[in-house]
Design an enzyme around this catalytic site. Structure first.
Site, PDB file in Angstrom:
ATOM      1  N   ARG A 155      12.142  -5.412  -1.448  1.00 23.43           N
ATOM      2  CA  ARG A 155      12.602  -6.874  -1.630  1.00 23.43           C
ATOM      3  C   ARG A 155      11.289  -7.623  -1.320  1.00 23.43           C
ATOM      4  O   ARG A 155      11.025  -8.528  -2.212  1.00 23.43           O
ATOM      5  CB  ARG A 155      13.712  -7.107  -0.845  1.00 23.43           C
ATOM      6  CG  ARG A 155      15.071  -6.626  -1.066  1.00 23.43           C
ATOM      7  CD  ARG A 155      16.021  -6.642   0.079  1.00 23.43           C
ATOM      8  NE  ARG A 155      16.231  -7.893   0.544  1.00 23.43           N
ATOM      9  CZ  ARG A 155      16.820  -8.184   1.859  1.00 23.43           C
ATOM     10  NH1 ARG A 155      16.946  -7.200   2.517  1.00 23.43           N
ATOM     11  NH2 ARG A 155      16.880  -9.266   2.026  1.00 23.43           N
ATOM     12  N   ARG A 199      19.418  -8.416  11.653  1.00 27.21           N
ATOM     13  CA  ARG A 199      20.335  -9.379  11.331  1.00 27.21           C
ATOM     14  C   ARG A 199      21.779  -8.798  11.029  1.00 27.21           C
ATOM     15  O   ARG A 199      21.915  -7.725  10.975  1.00 27.21           O
ATOM     16  CB  ARG A 199      20.175  -9.941   9.786  1.00 27.21           C
ATOM     17  CG  ARG A 199      20.989 -10.604   9.158  1.00 27.21           C
ATOM     18  CD  ARG A 199      20.594 -11.418   8.002  1.00 27.21           C
ATOM     19  NE  ARG A 199      20.475 -10.427   6.847  1.00 27.21           N
ATOM     20  CZ  ARG A 199      19.668 -10.694   5.869  1.00 27.21           C
ATOM     21  NH1 ARG A 199      19.465 -12.101   5.731  1.00 27.21           N
ATOM     22  NH2 ARG A 199      19.347  -9.933   4.839  1.00 27.21           N
ATOM     23  N   LYS A 233      16.092 -18.833   5.156  1.00 31.14           N
ATOM     24  CA  LYS A 233      16.472 -19.583   4.226  1.00 31.14           C
ATOM     25  C   LYS A 233      17.949 -19.733   4.327  1.00 31.14           C
ATOM     26  O   LYS A 233      18.411 -21.080   4.285  1.00 31.14           O
ATOM     27  CB  LYS A 233      16.503 -18.942   2.593  1.00 31.14           C
ATOM     28  CG  LYS A 233      14.851 -18.528   2.240  1.00 31.14           C
ATOM     29  CD  LYS A 233      14.976 -18.290   0.794  1.00 31.14           C
ATOM     30  CE  LYS A 233      15.781 -16.867   0.600  1.00 31.14           C
ATOM     31  NZ  LYS A 233      15.102 -15.654   1.266  1.00 31.14           N
ATOM     32  N   ARG A 235      14.643 -17.521  -8.540  1.00 31.25           N
ATOM     33  CA  ARG A 235      13.707 -16.564  -8.045  1.00 31.25           C
ATOM     34  C   ARG A 235      12.812 -16.008  -9.060  1.00 31.25           C
ATOM     35  O   ARG A 235      11.879 -15.138  -8.808  1.00 31.25           O
ATOM     36  CB  ARG A 235      14.671 -15.371  -7.703  1.00 31.25           C
ATOM     37  CG  ARG A 235      14.894 -15.296  -6.303  1.00 31.25           C
ATOM     38  CD  ARG A 235      15.705 -14.140  -6.105  1.00 31.25           C
ATOM     39  NE  ARG A 235      15.789 -13.385  -4.797  1.00 31.25           N
ATOM     40  CZ  ARG A 235      16.746 -13.727  -3.940  1.00 31.25           C
ATOM     41  NH1 ARG A 235      17.485 -14.827  -3.929  1.00 31.25           N
ATOM     42  NH2 ARG A 235      16.498 -13.005  -2.795  1.00 31.25           N
ATOM     43  N   ARG A 282      24.062  -5.968   6.590  1.00 33.28           N
ATOM     44  CA  ARG A 282      23.822  -5.889   4.993  1.00 33.28           C
ATOM     45  C   ARG A 282      23.275  -4.590   4.403  1.00 33.28           C
ATOM     46  O   ARG A 282      22.205  -4.023   5.131  1.00 33.28           O
ATOM     47  CB  ARG A 282      23.024  -6.953   4.637  1.00 33.28           C
ATOM     48  CG  ARG A 282      24.045  -8.273   4.231  1.00 33.28           C
ATOM     49  CD  ARG A 282      23.062  -9.294   3.890  1.00 33.28           C
ATOM     50  NE  ARG A 282      21.972  -9.166   2.927  1.00 33.28           N
ATOM     51  CZ  ARG A 282      21.154 -10.172   2.312  1.00 33.28           C
ATOM     52  NH1 ARG A 282      21.343 -11.482   2.964  1.00 33.28           N
ATOM     53  NH2 ARG A 282      20.169  -9.956   1.828  1.00 33.28           N
TER      54      ARG A 282
HETATM   55  P1  AP5 Z   1      18.182 -15.489   7.051  1.00 36.57           P
HETATM   56  O1  AP5 Z   1      18.522 -16.951   7.188  1.00 36.57           O
HETATM   57  O2  AP5 Z   1      19.463 -14.667   6.606  1.00 36.57           O
HETATM   58  O3  AP5 Z   1      16.981 -15.118   5.885  1.00 36.57           O
HETATM   59  P2  AP5 Z   1      16.929 -15.233   4.552  1.00 36.57           P
HETATM   60  O4  AP5 Z   1      15.696 -15.921   4.116  1.00 36.57           O
HETATM   61  O5  AP5 Z   1      18.393 -16.075   3.930  1.00 36.57           O
HETATM   62  O6  AP5 Z   1      17.087 -13.837   4.051  1.00 36.57           O
HETATM   63  P3  AP5 Z   1      17.856 -13.208   3.002  1.00 36.57           P
HETATM   64  O7  AP5 Z   1      17.676 -11.469   3.279  1.00 36.57           O
HETATM   65  O8  AP5 Z   1      19.239 -13.608   2.673  1.00 36.57           O
HETATM   66  O9  AP5 Z   1      17.168 -13.233   1.650  1.00 36.57           O
HETATM   67  P4  AP5 Z   1      17.071 -12.745   0.350  1.00 36.57           P
HETATM   68  O10 AP5 Z   1      16.269 -13.601  -0.484  1.00 36.57           O
HETATM   69  O11 AP5 Z   1      16.427 -11.249   0.322  1.00 36.57           O
HETATM   70  O12 AP5 Z   1      18.532 -12.439   0.095  1.00 36.57           O
HETATM   71  P5  AP5 Z   1      19.742 -13.027  -0.752  1.00 36.57           P
HETATM   72  O13 AP5 Z   1      20.944 -12.729  -0.073  1.00 36.57           O
HETATM   73  O14 AP5 Z   1      19.269 -14.100  -1.282  1.00 36.57           O
HETATM   74  O15 AP5 Z   1      17.565 -14.903   8.373  1.00 36.57           O
HETATM   75  C1  AP5 Z   1      17.135 -13.362   8.711  1.00 36.57           C
HETATM   76  C2  AP5 Z   1      17.212 -13.124   9.794  1.00 36.57           C
HETATM   77  O16 AP5 Z   1      15.953 -13.685  10.878  1.00 36.57           O
HETATM   78  C3  AP5 Z   1      18.500 -13.587  10.670  1.00 36.57           C
HETATM   79  O17 AP5 Z   1      19.002 -12.415  11.438  1.00 36.57           O
HETATM   80  C4  AP5 Z   1      18.275 -14.651  11.299  1.00 36.57           C
HETATM   81  O18 AP5 Z   1      19.417 -14.758  12.434  1.00 36.57           O
HETATM   82  C5  AP5 Z   1      16.675 -14.373  11.626  1.00 36.57           C
HETATM   83  N1  AP5 Z   1      16.093 -15.695  11.974  1.00 36.57           N
HETATM   84  C6  AP5 Z   1      16.154 -16.801  11.221  1.00 36.57           C
HETATM   85  N2  AP5 Z   1      15.474 -17.490  11.565  1.00 36.57           N
HETATM   86  C7  AP5 Z   1      14.825 -17.032  12.532  1.00 36.57           C
HETATM   87  C8  AP5 Z   1      13.804 -17.653  13.695  1.00 36.57           C
HETATM   88  N3  AP5 Z   1      13.342 -18.827  13.300  1.00 36.57           N
HETATM   89  N4  AP5 Z   1      13.334 -16.887  14.525  1.00 36.57           N
HETATM   90  C9  AP5 Z   1      13.883 -15.600  14.677  1.00 36.57           C
HETATM   91  N5  AP5 Z   1      14.796 -15.103  13.923  1.00 36.57           N
HETATM   92  C10 AP5 Z   1      15.306 -15.991  12.804  1.00 36.57           C
HETATM   93  O19 AP5 Z   1      19.566 -12.045  -2.098  1.00 36.57           O
HETATM   94  C11 AP5 Z   1      20.084 -10.670  -2.000  1.00 36.57           C
HETATM   95  C12 AP5 Z   1      19.858  -9.847  -3.269  1.00 36.57           C
HETATM   96  O20 AP5 Z   1      20.680 -10.493  -4.283  1.00 36.57           O
HETATM   97  C13 AP5 Z   1      18.465 -10.147  -3.987  1.00 36.57           C
HETATM   98  O21 AP5 Z   1      17.831  -8.917  -3.442  1.00 36.57           O
HETATM   99  C14 AP5 Z   1      18.737  -9.856  -5.485  1.00 36.57           C
HETATM  100  O22 AP5 Z   1      18.989  -8.401  -5.722  1.00 36.57           O
HETATM  101  C15 AP5 Z   1      20.025 -10.502  -5.607  1.00 36.57           C
HETATM  102  N6  AP5 Z   1      19.893 -11.911  -5.989  1.00 36.57           N
HETATM  103  C16 AP5 Z   1      20.383 -13.203  -5.207  1.00 36.57           C
HETATM  104  N7  AP5 Z   1      19.748 -14.181  -5.749  1.00 36.57           N
HETATM  105  C17 AP5 Z   1      19.134 -13.815  -7.005  1.00 36.57           C
HETATM  106  C18 AP5 Z   1      18.621 -14.570  -8.069  1.00 36.57           C
HETATM  107  N8  AP5 Z   1      18.497 -15.910  -8.240  1.00 36.57           N
HETATM  108  N9  AP5 Z   1      18.007 -13.794  -9.064  1.00 36.57           N
HETATM  109  C19 AP5 Z   1      18.079 -12.430  -9.063  1.00 36.57           C
HETATM  110  N10 AP5 Z   1      18.816 -11.847  -8.179  1.00 36.57           N
HETATM  111  C20 AP5 Z   1      19.249 -12.343  -7.148  1.00 36.57           C
HETATM  112 MG    MG Z   2      20.004 -15.274   2.933  1.00 40.20          MG
END
Ligand code: AP5
Ligand code: MG
Length: 211
Positions: free
Chosen positions: A167, A123, A13, A88, A156
Site C-alpha cells: 500500500r 489499528r 486521514k 487517489r 482490517r
Molecule cells: P487512520 O485514521 O485509520 O489512518 P488512515 O490514513 O485513514 O489510513 P487507512 O489505512 O484507512 O488509509 P488507506 O488510504 O490505506 O485506506 P482506505 O480505507 O482509504 O489511522 C491509522 C491508525 O493510526 C489508527 O489506528 C489510528 O488510531 C492511529 N492514529 C491516527 N492518528 C494518530 C496519531 N496522531 N498518533 C498515533 N496514532 C494515530 O482504502 C483501503 C483500500 O481501498 C485501498 O488500499 C484501495 O485498495 C481501496 N481504495 C479506497 N479508495 C480508493 C480510491 N479512491 N481509488 C482506488 N482504490 C481505493
Molecule cells: Mg482510513
C-alpha cells in the site's frame, strides 16, 4: 466546504476526518469504508474490489469514480463534505473537475513511512459504525468494543505487514503526485501528523481556518 484529506495509508486521514466532520457539521465520505462495506455484504462491487484491496492495490478508477458520483448525489452532501481516500490518482482528481466540483482545501497529512507500520498494526475498527481506534494511541473504553456503538472491534484484512508495504509503494507511485497537482492550484495545506491525535486535529483545524 469541500475538503480532501490526502496522505499515506495510516497517516490518520480517517481519524482526523471523523473529528473535523463532527466539528464542521458535514459528512465524511470514505471510499475505503464504502468498499469494505460492499465486501462485507458481498455485493457485485465488493466482489470486484476484494482482490485489489487484499493485495494492497488500488481498485480501478472507473469503479471508485462511479461510487463517488452516486454518493455525492445524496442529500447530506448539499452543504459540503470531506473526501477521505479520494482522489487517489490524477485521473480521479480529473473526474472531480469534470463533475464541476470546486474543492476548497486539500489537507495533506504527513507521517514518515517508519511510523505507518506501527500505527496500522495496532489499528482496530468497529464493524458497526466504522469508528477507528489504536490499541495504544487511541484505545476504546474497554479495549474490545466500540465506545460509540458497543460492537466488537476487528482488525482490517489489509493491515498485514506485507500488504502495508505494498500500500505504501502504491501510495508513493500513484497518489503522491496529487500533492503537486493541488499545490499548483494553491489549495494544498501540509499538516505534519503528531504523536498526539488532538495535536494533529488542532493543526488541521488551523489549516482549515476552523475553530
Ligand atoms: P487512520 O485514521 O485509520 O489512518 P488512515 O490514513 O485513514 O489510513 P487507512 O489505512 O484507512 O488509509 P488507506 O488510504 O490505506 O485506506 P482506505 O480505507 O482509504 O489511522 C491509522 C491508525 O493510526 C489508527 O489506528 C489510528 O488510531 C492511529 N492514529 C491516527 N492518528 C494518530 C496519531 N496522531 N498518533 C498515533 N496514532 C494515530 O482504502 C483501503 C483500500 O481501498 C485501498 O488500499 C484501495 O485498495 C481501496 N481504495 C479506497 N479508495 C480508493 C480510491 N479512491 N481509488 C482506488 N482504490 C481505493
Ligand atoms: Mg482510513
Amino acid at each position: 466546504m469541500k475538503i480532501i484529506f490526502l496522505g499515506a495509508p495510516g497517516a490518520g486521514k480517517g481519524t482526523q476526518a471523523e473529528l473535523v466532520a463532527a466539528k464542521a457539521g458535514i459528512p465524511t465520505i470514505s471510499t475505503g469504508v464504502i468498499l469494505r462495506e460492499a465486501i462485507k455484504n458481498k455485493t457485485p462491487l465488493g466482489v470486484s474490489a476484494q482482490s485489489y484491496i487484499e493485495k494492497g492495490q488500488l481498485v480501478p478508477d472507473e469503479l471508485v469514480i462511479d461510487i463517488l458520483t452516486a454518493r455525492l448525489k445524496e442529500s447530506d452532501c448539499a452543504n459540503g463534505y470531506i473526501l477521505d481516500g479520494f482522489p487517489r490518482t490524477i485521473s480521479q482528481a480529473e473526474a472531480l473537475d469534470k463533475m464541476n466540483i470546486t474543492i476548497d482545501k486539500v489537507v495533506n497529512i504527513y507521517v514518515p513511512d517508519e511510523k505507518i507500520v506501527e500505527r496500522l498494526a495496532g489499528r482496530r475498527s468497529c464493524g458497526g459504525c466504522g469508528a477507528t481506534y489504536h490499541v495504544v494511541f487511541n484505545p476504546s473504553a474497554d479495549g474490545v468494543h466500540c465506545t460509540h456503538c458497543g460492537k466488537e472491534l476487528t482488525q482490517r484484512a489489509d493491515d498485514k505487514p506485507e500488504t502495508i508495504k505494498e500500500r505504501l509503494r502504491v501510495y508513493h507511485e500513484q497518489t503522491a503526485p496529487l500533492e503537486e497537482f493541488y499545490r499548483n492550484r494553491g489549495i494544498l495545506c501540509d499538516v505534519v501528523g503528531q504523536e498526539e491525535l488532538s495535536e494533529t486535529t488542532a493543526l488541521t483545524m488551523k489549516a482549515l481556518d476552523l475553530k
